[in-house]
Scaffold this motif. Structure first.
Motif, PDB file in Angstrom:
ATOM      1  N   PRO A  60       0.935  -1.259   0.097  1.00  0.00           N
ATOM      2  CA  PRO A  60       0.088  -0.171  -0.167  1.00  0.00           C
ATOM      3  C   PRO A  60       0.987   1.279  -0.055  1.00  0.00           C
ATOM      4  N   ASN A  61       0.357   2.367  -0.581  1.00  0.00           N
ATOM      5  CA  ASN A  61       1.188   3.555  -0.733  1.00  0.00           C
ATOM      6  C   ASN A  61       0.874   4.470   0.743  1.00  0.00           C
ATOM      7  N   HIS A  62      -0.144   4.117   1.216  1.00  0.00           N
ATOM      8  CA  HIS A  62      -0.356   4.760   2.608  1.00  0.00           C
ATOM      9  C   HIS A  62      -1.201   3.942   3.613  1.00  0.00           C
ATOM     10  N   PRO A  63      -0.448   3.747   4.621  1.00  0.00           N
ATOM     11  CA  PRO A  63      -0.881   2.349   5.672  1.00  0.00           C
ATOM     12  C   PRO A  63      -2.504   2.952   6.047  1.00  0.00           C
ATOM     13  N   GLN A  64      -2.923   4.182   5.908  1.00  0.00           N
ATOM     14  CA  GLN A  64      -4.430   4.092   6.752  1.00  0.00           C
ATOM     15  C   GLN A  64      -5.171   4.751   5.506  1.00  0.00           C
ATOM     16  N   LYS A  65      -4.726   4.817   4.303  1.00  0.00           N
ATOM     17  CA  LYS A  65      -5.549   5.504   3.258  1.00  0.00           C
ATOM     18  C   LYS A  65      -5.759   4.635   1.989  1.00  0.00           C
ATOM     19  N   GLU A  66      -6.651   3.852   1.889  1.00  0.00           N
ATOM     20  CA  GLU A  66      -6.741   2.861   0.614  1.00  0.00           C
ATOM     21  C   GLU A  66      -6.937   3.721  -0.487  1.00  0.00           C
ATOM     22  N   GLU A  67      -7.386   4.906  -0.381  1.00  0.00           N
ATOM     23  CA  GLU A  67      -7.395   5.611  -1.649  1.00  0.00           C
ATOM     24  C   GLU A  67      -6.121   5.867  -2.379  1.00  0.00           C
ATOM     25  N   ALA A  68      -5.140   5.802  -1.461  1.00  0.00           N
ATOM     26  CA  ALA A  68      -3.861   6.042  -2.157  1.00  0.00           C
ATOM     27  C   ALA A  68      -3.180   5.104  -2.878  1.00  0.00           C
ATOM     28  N   GLN A  74       7.325   9.488   2.507  1.00  0.00           N
ATOM     29  CA  GLN A  74       7.929   8.941   3.788  1.00  0.00           C
ATOM     30  C   GLN A  74       8.714   8.055   3.268  1.00  0.00           C
ATOM     31  N   PHE A  75       9.810   8.034   3.310  1.00  0.00           N
ATOM     32  CA  PHE A  75      10.801   6.887   3.112  1.00  0.00           C
ATOM     33  C   PHE A  75      10.663   6.111   4.394  1.00  0.00           C
ATOM     34  N   GLU A  76      10.014   4.797   4.529  1.00  0.00           N
ATOM     35  CA  GLU A  76       9.627   4.201   5.682  1.00  0.00           C
ATOM     36  C   GLU A  76      10.686   4.156   6.580  1.00  0.00           C
ATOM     37  N   ARG A  77      10.505   4.389   7.830  1.00  0.00           N
ATOM     38  CA  ARG A  77      11.482   4.402   8.928  1.00  0.00           C
ATOM     39  C   ARG A  77      12.316   5.192   8.906  1.00  0.00           C
ATOM     40  N   VAL A  78      12.632   6.101   7.892  1.00  0.00           N
ATOM     41  CA  VAL A  78      13.848   6.895   7.738  1.00  0.00           C
ATOM     42  C   VAL A  78      13.495   8.479   7.880  1.00  0.00           C
ATOM     43  N   GLY A  79      12.394   8.793   7.235  1.00  0.00           N
ATOM     44  CA  GLY A  79      12.159  10.348   7.260  1.00  0.00           C
ATOM     45  C   GLY A  79      11.111  10.653   6.277  1.00  0.00           C
ATOM     46  N   TYR A  80      11.017  12.045   6.153  1.00  0.00           N
ATOM     47  CA  TYR A  80      10.289  12.623   4.993  1.00  0.00           C
ATOM     48  C   TYR A  80      11.136  13.340   4.009  1.00  0.00           C
ATOM     49  N   PHE A  81      10.796  13.035   2.647  1.00  0.00           N
ATOM     50  CA  PHE A  81      11.673  13.385   1.560  1.00  0.00           C
ATOM     51  C   PHE A  81      10.834  13.864   0.405  1.00  0.00           C
TER      52      PHE A  81
END
Ligand code: ATP
Ligand code: MG
Length: 551
Positions: free
Chosen positions: A367-375, A520-527
């Motif tokens: 998934p592109n976003h854990p909480q947003k299926e529409e993503a 969000q690069f998972e577990r790393v930060g926002y890029f």
């Protein structure tokens, strides 16, 4: 649009409510009046949110007016940058774009009107010498020579000023107010000066230019501004603002002052920011370390987050310094909510999965976003050799450690469970490769027998990974108040570690990122994909690390 400033109330809105209730005003007209002599910074964002937000709240209008009365410092480059930034912040001036220089004729006429009323005179003291006459607040000043010239004489002299018959700085037009006023701004302030400079709009038409205090109130008046918001340092100028318009007997807006936005670890003066640019201490006004709107945009900040901050700090008359962490948390909250997830490894360590076929490639849907299926979802390739983060391996790991240590099973996000069997190190003892085995029955990352695996780490398939230049940013200054030490140049407090450039391994889908796309690069930060990014040579800026350390 979620317009934060228009939904919160403040003391200015109380004034407006009263003005509308009493019938003093029937509409609300505001303006944002930047001088096009630099790029907008986060402090300007507060003024923009207040000016445009207030107009929106009352169904009025807000003008964008370029205060271009100083021909020397102004530049077209700044004009287009300012427009872009205001729009990006989410505001629209519609047809109400104005230039102070369009009013030069009217300003000249108004100056003549003051002379005719005996309320202005030509003074031939240089500004430095006038200061001796103006004196200090606790004692009355002395009348400068020329103060009691006749109206005719002043008219003739002012005309000569206009016609270029005097040298630059030879004389000025002054308001004739009160040389004994406790407010120094009321002791015959200068209204017009002689300056031979080509103006970007009016060219060489004028060799005299109005002073800020004379020009600004007239600009507001001409445009029918009802409430003219400005920062606190103008409070002492307000009597002059009112005096000029009252004496001219023209429409009188109300000037209201509020405290400026100050942030810790941040310098917000255009002059100082220009120094950093000119001395090439940062890479331009839009360098992602700069507190400019365009720098923050390039770094990955969102307009929503900046507006949120402006709403949170509110609008008061108290001088204060806002902690930069508040801005950072507005940005992180927004990015956490809205940025798409991706996998990237910023400090790569090779992993070889020994029991995985050498030529096999599997695709996993994540998934592109854990909480947003529409993503939506995307596929990521998996193969025998992977990259993981260096610090996702530890020799003797504590229980809570979320990474590989020999013998402990770990989830490779979205793919399989794997166990490290061997670590290969270089001569200094630094791990350079992990050897692992995977459990083919755990496709997708869960075990059919329900066994628990607490750790999930991110990875990128080595043969599919794309190298990217990644720019890691930290705060630009090392101290809370870089301007606090008057003995020192603020540039001494620049943070030498505020930019580090590394090469990261990206999942291939990231090559499709367009400049400005945030992840969000998972577990790393926002890029955020940089302006320079291309599919062949991706470039990303780190907006922020994640809040929590990766344990
Ligand atoms: P600086 O002091 O940073 O050089 P400035 O005040 O000279 O900026 P202007 O172009 O004159 O820049 O500013 C346009 C508007 O933005 C003005 O109304 C000014 O009061 C407001 N403004 C500038 N800095 C801040 C700030 N830190 N907080 C809130 N409003 C600000
Ligand atoms: Mg200014």
């Amino acid at each position: 649009m979620n317009n934060d400033e228009s939904t919160v109330s403040n003391f200015i809105h109380d004034i407006i409510d009263a003005d509308l209730a009493s019938g003093k005003r029937t509409e609300v007209v505001t303006r944002f009046p930047p001088e096009p002599n630099g790029y907008l910074h986060i402090g300007h964002a507060k003024a923009i949110c207040l000016d445009f937000g207030t107009a929106a709240k009352y169904g009025g209008r807000c003008h964008l007016r370029f205060d271009d009365t100083n021909p020397e410092a102004e530049d077209e480059e700044y004009v287009s940058a300012i427009k872009e930034d205001v729009k990006w912040l989410g505001f629209d001036w519609g047809e109400h774009l104005y230039w102070a220089s369009d009013y030069f004729d009217t300003m000249y006429e108004y100056a003549v009107r003051l002379i005719n009323k005996g309320k202005a005179y030509v003074c031939d003291l240089p500004q430095e010498e006038f200061k001796n006459y103006r004196g200090i607040p606790t004692e009355p000043g002395t009348e400068p020579p020329g103060r009691n010239r006749s109206i005719e004489e002043n008219m003739a002299l002012f005309e000569k000023m206009k016609n270029g018959e005097f040298a630059d700085g030879a004389c000025v037009l002054r308001a004739k107010i009160d040389m004994a006023s406790p407010n120094l701004h009321m002791r015959d302030p200068a209204l017009y000066r002689i300056k031979r400079a080509t103006h970007h709009n009016t060219g060489d038409t004028w060799c005299i230019y109005p002073m800020y205090d004379f020009a600004h109130c007239i600009e507001d008046s001409i445009e029918g501004v009802t409430h003219s918001m400005c920062t606190l340092e103008f409070e002492v100028h307000r009597p002059l603002y009112d005096w000029i318009l009252q004496t001219l007997e023209v429409f009188q807006p109300q000037q209201i002052e509020f405290s400026r936005l100050n942030l810790t670890y941040t310098v917000m003066s255009k002059r100082k920011l220009l120094e950093l640019v000119k001395e090439k201490l940062v890479n331009g006004w839009n360098a992602p370390r700069m507190p400019t709107i365009c720098g923050m945009r390039r770094r990955g900040f969102t307009a929503e987050a900046i507006r949120k901050l402006c709403g949170l700090v509110g609008c008061t008359k108290f001088e204060s310094i806002t902690e930069v962490e508040l801005l950072e948390s507005c940005v992180r909250d927004d990015l956490n909510e809205n940025s798409l997830r991706a996998m990237a490894v910023v400090d790569p360590l090779k992993v070889v999965i020994e029991n995985y076929p050498a030529d096999l490639v599997e695709e996993f849907e994540v998934p592109n976003h854990p909480q947003k299926e529409e993503a939506g979802k995307r596929t990521i390739p998996f193969s025998r050799e992977l990259w993981i983060e260096h610090d996702d391996y530890m020799d003797e790991a504590p229980n809570k450690f979320k990474g590989f240590t020999i013998g402990r099973e770990v989830r490779l996000r979205g793919a399989y469970l794997a166990t490290c069997t061997e670590v290969i190190k270089d001569a200094t003892g630094n791990p350079i490769e992990l050897r692992c085995t995977y459990d083919p029955d755990t496709k997708g990352g869960s075990a059919p027998d329900g066994r628990k695996v607490k750790s999930t780490i991110h990875w990128v398939s080595a043969k599919h990974a794309v190298d990217a230049e990644v720019r890691l940013y930290e705060r630009l200054f090392t101290v809370e108040n870089p301007l606090g030490d008057k003995e020192k140049d603020f540039k001494e407090f620049l943070n030498p570690e505020s930019l580090e450039v590394i090469t990261a391994k990206l999942e291939p889908a990231l090559t499709k990122a367009q400049p400005g796309d945030r992840f969000q690069f998972e577990r790393v930060g926002y890029f955020c994909a940089d302006l320079d990014t291309t599919a062949e040579a991706p470039v990303f800026n780190r907006t922020f690390t994640l809040r929590s350390a990766r344990m």
